[in-house]
Design a protein around this motif. Structure first.
Motif, PDB file in Angstrom:
ATOM      1  N   UNK A 178      -9.469 -62.437  64.536  1.00 13.78           N
ATOM      2  CA  UNK A 178      -9.849 -62.167  63.419  1.00 13.78           C
ATOM      3  C   UNK A 178      -8.966 -62.486  62.300  1.00 13.78           C
ATOM      4  N   UNK A 179      -7.706 -61.773  62.331  1.00 14.58           N
ATOM      5  CA  UNK A 179      -6.747 -61.899  61.147  1.00 14.58           C
ATOM      6  C   UNK A 179      -5.332 -62.261  61.915  1.00 14.58           C
ATOM      7  N   UNK A 180      -4.918 -62.853  62.905  1.00 15.36           N
ATOM      8  CA  UNK A 180      -3.701 -62.849  63.457  1.00 15.36           C
ATOM      9  C   UNK A 180      -3.631 -64.288  63.880  1.00 15.36           C
ATOM     10  N   UNK A 181      -2.679 -64.445  64.708  1.00 15.03           N
ATOM     11  CA  UNK A 181      -2.097 -65.907  65.217  1.00 15.03           C
ATOM     12  C   UNK A 181      -2.272 -65.958  66.742  1.00 15.03           C
ATOM     13  N   UNK A 182      -2.375 -67.068  67.361  1.00 14.72           N
ATOM     14  CA  UNK A 182      -2.351 -67.336  68.978  1.00 14.72           C
ATOM     15  C   UNK A 182      -0.821 -67.795  69.092  1.00 14.72           C
ATOM     16  N   UNK A 183       0.072 -66.944  69.770  1.00 12.18           N
ATOM     17  CA  UNK A 183       1.365 -67.577  70.134  1.00 12.18           C
ATOM     18  C   UNK A 183       1.452 -67.577  71.628  1.00 12.18           C
ATOM     19  N   UNK A 184       2.897 -68.127  71.707  1.00 15.56           N
ATOM     20  CA  UNK A 184       3.131 -68.527  73.242  1.00 15.56           C
ATOM     21  C   UNK A 184       4.118 -67.442  73.447  1.00 15.56           C
TER      22      UNK A 184
END
Length: 298
Positions: free
Chosen positions: A229-235
């Motif tokens: 909802x507010x962040x990132x999708x990271x590896x």
């Protein structure tokens, strides 16, 4: 009822029904008291004898020894607790319906057969709802769904894999949103693998979602859904391909980037991704040679 309960020796559930341990005096003392199993715990007949635990809002539930090593428990149900700590559980199903603290699923070495795991269920699924969830070793079902819902964070260590054998897997951080805004990250360590077989995978958080590897053979339009909802999708790292869904569609919604600093490695059929914020970008690296991703939205 109403006092702490400690079972320090080897214990065996008997009678073919449900045994209930309640330290809240049937709700009269809402805070409850601790429930502790210091020794091993087994059933009499595999997957038949059930155990229900009610420790209240302040009582902890602790399994120090193996549960279900020689004879699998029936349904293990925790209706209320503060912190919950397990060290290897085999049961027909496992449910925690509420909690005010942290549930930690640790693994231990079972002898029948020889394997190290945190939770193994044979009939139903695993459903945990509490404040924080830590998965430190393998959580496995024989086809049942896995539902992990934390009002704050969910953390998987590198050995905290999930295998559902075609059951759906849902993991949600900040499950109580919008009550608590700006809280709730879902973090898979580099090396963590969530494998749903042909089941669906649904990851949700308010803050960042860090991916180890999520894998499914589902051909659904929602084979893998990842929403923050507010962040990132990271590896989280490069030990494994981040998303494996060769037959289905992967839907990703983020606000501050998708693979911005380190592209998400994928082997997927169709990608439907949106980064709705003004920071971050979308970077995806398809690692299957000669394969093109069908893009629905970027």
């Amino acid at each position: 009822a109403g006092g702490a309960v400690t079972i320090s020796s080897t214990a065996v559930l008997a009678g073919g029904g449900t045994i209930t341990i309640d330290t809240t005096n049937a709700g009269a003392v809402p805070a409850g008291q601790n429930i502790t199993f210091s020794g091993t715990l087994n059933a009499t007949t595999s997957a038949i004898e059930n155990l229900t635990l009610r420790a209240g809002t302040g009582g902890n539930v602790t399994f120090t020894g193996l549960a279900g090593n020689t004879t699998r428990l029936g349904t293990l149900t925790i209706t209320s607790a503060n912190d919950v700590a397990t060290n290897g559980v085999k049961a027909a199903s496992v449910t925690q319906s509420s909690g005010t603290g942290t549930t930690t699923l640790n693994g231990a070495a079972f002898t029948t057969p020889a394997e190290t795991l945190a939770v193994d269920v044979s009939v139903g699924g695993v459903s945990i709802t509490t404040e924080d969830i830590n998965v430190n070793h393998l959580l496995r079902t024989a086809g049942g769904n896995v539902t992990l819902r934390a009002d704050n964070d969910v953390l998987f260590t590198a050995t905290g894999d999930v295998t559902s054998n075609n059951g759906n897997v849902e993991v949600t951080a900040d499950f109580d949103a919008p009550v608590a805004v700006g809280s709730g990250a879902l973090t898979m360590a580099d090396g963590t693998v969530i494998n749903a077989g042909s089941g669906l995978i649904d990851l949700n958080a308010d803050e960042n979602i860090a991916l180890g590897s999520v894998q499914t053979t589902s051909n659904s339009a929602t084979a893998v859904t990842i929403d923050t909802a507010e962040g990132a999708v990271t590896d989280a790292g490069n030990l494994d391909v981040d998303i494996v869904a060769n037959s289905g569609t992967v839907v990703i919604n983020a606000v501050t980037g998708i693979g911005s600093a380190n592209p998400l490695e994928t082997t997927i059929g169709t990608l439907d991704a949106q980064n709705s914020g003004i920071t971050g970008n979308i970077q995806v690296a398809e690692v299957a040679a000669g394969v093109n991703i069908a893009v629905k939205r970027l």
